[in-house]
Design an enzyme around this catalytic site. Structure first.
Site, short mmCIF file in Angstrom:
data_model
loop_
_atom_site.label_atom_id
_atom_site.label_comp_id
_atom_site.label_asym_id
_atom_site.label_seq_id
_atom_site.Cartn_x
_atom_site.Cartn_y
_atom_site.Cartn_z
N VAL A 19 0.83 -1.20 0.00
CA VAL A 19 0.00 0.00 0.00
C VAL A 19 0.87 1.26 0.00
O VAL A 19 0.67 2.17 -0.81
CB VAL A 19 -0.94 -0.02 1.24
CG1 VAL A 19 -1.59 1.34 1.46
CG2 VAL A 19 -2.01 -1.09 1.06
N ASP A 37 10.43 3.63 6.32
CA ASP A 37 10.13 2.24 6.70
C ASP A 37 11.17 1.80 7.73
O ASP A 37 12.35 2.15 7.62
CB ASP A 37 10.18 1.32 5.47
CG ASP A 37 9.39 0.03 5.68
OD1 ASP A 37 8.38 -0.18 4.99
OD2 ASP A 37 9.80 -0.78 6.55
N CYS A 263 -5.85 -9.50 3.69
CA CYS A 263 -6.97 -8.55 3.68
C CYS A 263 -8.29 -9.30 3.86
O CYS A 263 -8.86 -9.28 4.93
CB CYS A 263 -6.97 -7.75 2.38
SG CYS A 263 -5.61 -6.60 2.28
N ARG A 334 2.01 -14.62 1.95
CA ARG A 334 1.54 -14.55 3.35
C ARG A 334 0.12 -15.09 3.45
O ARG A 334 -0.76 -14.73 2.67
CB ARG A 334 1.56 -13.09 3.84
CG ARG A 334 2.97 -12.60 4.09
CD ARG A 334 2.95 -11.16 4.54
NE ARG A 334 2.57 -10.27 3.45
CZ ARG A 334 2.44 -8.96 3.59
NH1 ARG A 334 2.63 -8.40 4.76
NH2 ARG A 334 2.12 -8.20 2.56
#
Ligand SMILES: NC(=O)c1ccc[n+]([C@@H]2O[C@H](COP(=O)([O-])OP(=O)(O)OC[C@H]3O[C@@H](n4cnc5c(N)ncnc54)[C@H](O)[C@@H]3O)[C@@H](O)[C@H]2O)c1
Length: 421
Positions: A19, A37, A263, A334
């Site tokens: 994202v 990050d 998600c 994942r």
């Protein structure tokens, strides 16, 4: 770091994953952007204009002229707009795990000043931004909401591997803590997004909208998975039933499948957590989750039955699993249900080969699973086409047929070829 001297805005994007990076790149074409990050390795690769998530090309990096990447917190001090895009996973007990979000919030809170704007894009349950994050910001920064800084929430709809519905081409929902805020945040996103910006009536509404988009999808797929199991018992082909049903104008176009990733398979748990907190015991949301989570085991049992029916020697049965990512055309493994299926199979069978064109590096799951870097030339008793990568469509069904032993059991989990052959 004012690379674009005409712009006073310095936007910090906190968390440069699926994202955050596309967002940072889009803003970096116009504004001064600090891509921040905590993962040093990720920052190193981004500085070299390399995105191991395969979402951003070198060309896109080059177009984003005003961007800098850093893992140094002190660089955040110069920023005045902060967008938080860190992961919001679930714990082993399937409860929201807000640790990374809280950590990122603390980092931002230490570095904001008066007139800052803080926007959350991470998926959260309704109330997280105002009830969990806001008190942390106010406590650490000693600043006050609305009089000193603006808070916003804008859910992300990025779809990894999808080059059509990209950030700049889809409607973006925004929300803020006051009217001045909503106008500012709307203007900010409008400057990089071509279609509509939709202003939600509150932060909670925007948080809820995101969570139900994925919950709705999860339940619709769960219904298809249930229908698949019913029709299987009735000896009726689900894909043929769906084809017929889809001729009705209002029949929704969903198909059975494996729901993994971080998600669709995760967000419903955020909603049900909050629902339970509010005293409502969710019914269909959790039932859908349970059904979808059980699909790898169900598919395994179906495969096992078929092997027994075909009287193939169990000890000698060799498997090829094509596709191990959680969805098509991306390299993210994942919470991949295809991987879970591989693991279940490998507990009972010795010869399991896996191939995924998106996974280039060696991949070790357990010693019984053999990772192939190239599509093999061997022949197999069982082939499972688990992910609808366009690579498989390109190489054609004829190429896959060449991998089949006589009486090979072929499972086309996503109907990549079944509809056509
Ligand atoms: N990936 C998607 O398809 C998608 C789509 C819509 C919404 N979302 C949501 O967006 C959020 C981010 O997801 P993602 O897939 O981009 O995650 P990701 O795992 O791809 O990337 C997150 C990045 O954040 C970094 N990070 C973690 N903690 C940090 C901190 N405290 N400070 C700075 N950086 C930190 C990590 O190192 C990582 O590089 C999640 O809430 C997710 O649910 C994801």
């Amino acid at each position: 770091m004012l690379l674009n001297k005409k712009q006073k805005k310095i936007i910090a994007i906190i968390g440069l994953g699926y994202v955050g990076l596309p967002l940072a790149i889009a803003f970096g074409k116009k504004y001064n952007v600090l891509g921040y990050d905590i993962n040093e390795k990720r920052i190193k690769e981004l500085k070299k204009k390399k995105d191991n998530n395969l979402e951003i090309s070198k060309k896109e990096f080059t177009k984003s002229k005003f961007i800098k990447f850093s893992n140094s917190e002190k660089d955040l001090l110069r920023c005045n707009t902060f967008i938080i895009t860190v992961p919001t996973p679930i714990t082993k007990n399937k409860k929201p795990d807000l640790r990374l979000l809280i950590k990122a919030t603390k980092t931002v809170a230490k570095n904001i000043k008066k007139k800052s704007i803080i926007i959350y894009e991470s998926t959260v349950y309704p109330g997280t931004t105002e009830e969990i994050c806001l008190p942390i910001i106010e406590k650490i920064s000693k600043l006050k909401l609305n009089s000193d800084f603006i808070l916003g929430y804008s859910p992300e709809r990025i779809n990894p591997g999808d080059k059509t519905h990209t950030l700049e081409k889809i409607t973006k929902v925004v929300s803020a803590s006051n009217t001045i805020g909503i106008n500012k945040i709307k203007k900010l996103y409008q400057s990089i997004i071509k279609p509509k910006i939709y202003c939600a009536s509150s932060i909670k509404v925007a948080e809820s909208a995101k969570i139900i988009e994925n919950t709705q999808r999860d339940i619709n797929i769960a219904l298809m998975n249930e229908l698949y199991q019913i029709f299987d018992k009735l000896n009726i082909k689900t894909n043929e039933v769906l084809k017929a049903a889809k001729t009705k104008w209002n029949f929704l176009d969903f198909s059975p499948g494996l729901v993994g990733g971080h998600c669709i398979g995760v967000d419903p748990y955020y909603l049900t957590f909050k629902a339970k907190q509010a005293g409502y015991e969710p019914k269909i949301t959790l039932a859908g989750r349970k059904l979808n989570d059980g699909m790898p085991q169900y598919i395994y049992e179906k495969i096992h039955q078929n092997i027994k029916k075909q009287k193939i020697n169990i000890k000698k049965t060799n498997f090829l699993i094509l596709g191990i990512t959680f969805k098509e055309n991306c390299n993210d493994t994942r919470n991949s249900k295809s991987l879970e299926l591989c693991k279940i199979i490998s507990k009972k069978f010795n010869h399991v080969d896996i191939f995924d064109p998106y996974i280039k590096k060696n991949f070790t799951l357990n010693t019984r699973i053999n990772f192939l870097k190239k599509i093999p030339n061997k022949k197999y008793n069982v082939i499972i086409l688990a992910v609808k990568h366009s690579f498989f469509i390109k190489i054609s069904f004829e190429r896959i047929k060449r991998l089949m032993k006589k009486n090979c059991i072929f499972f086309d989990l996503k109907n990549t070829f079944t509809d056509k052959n």
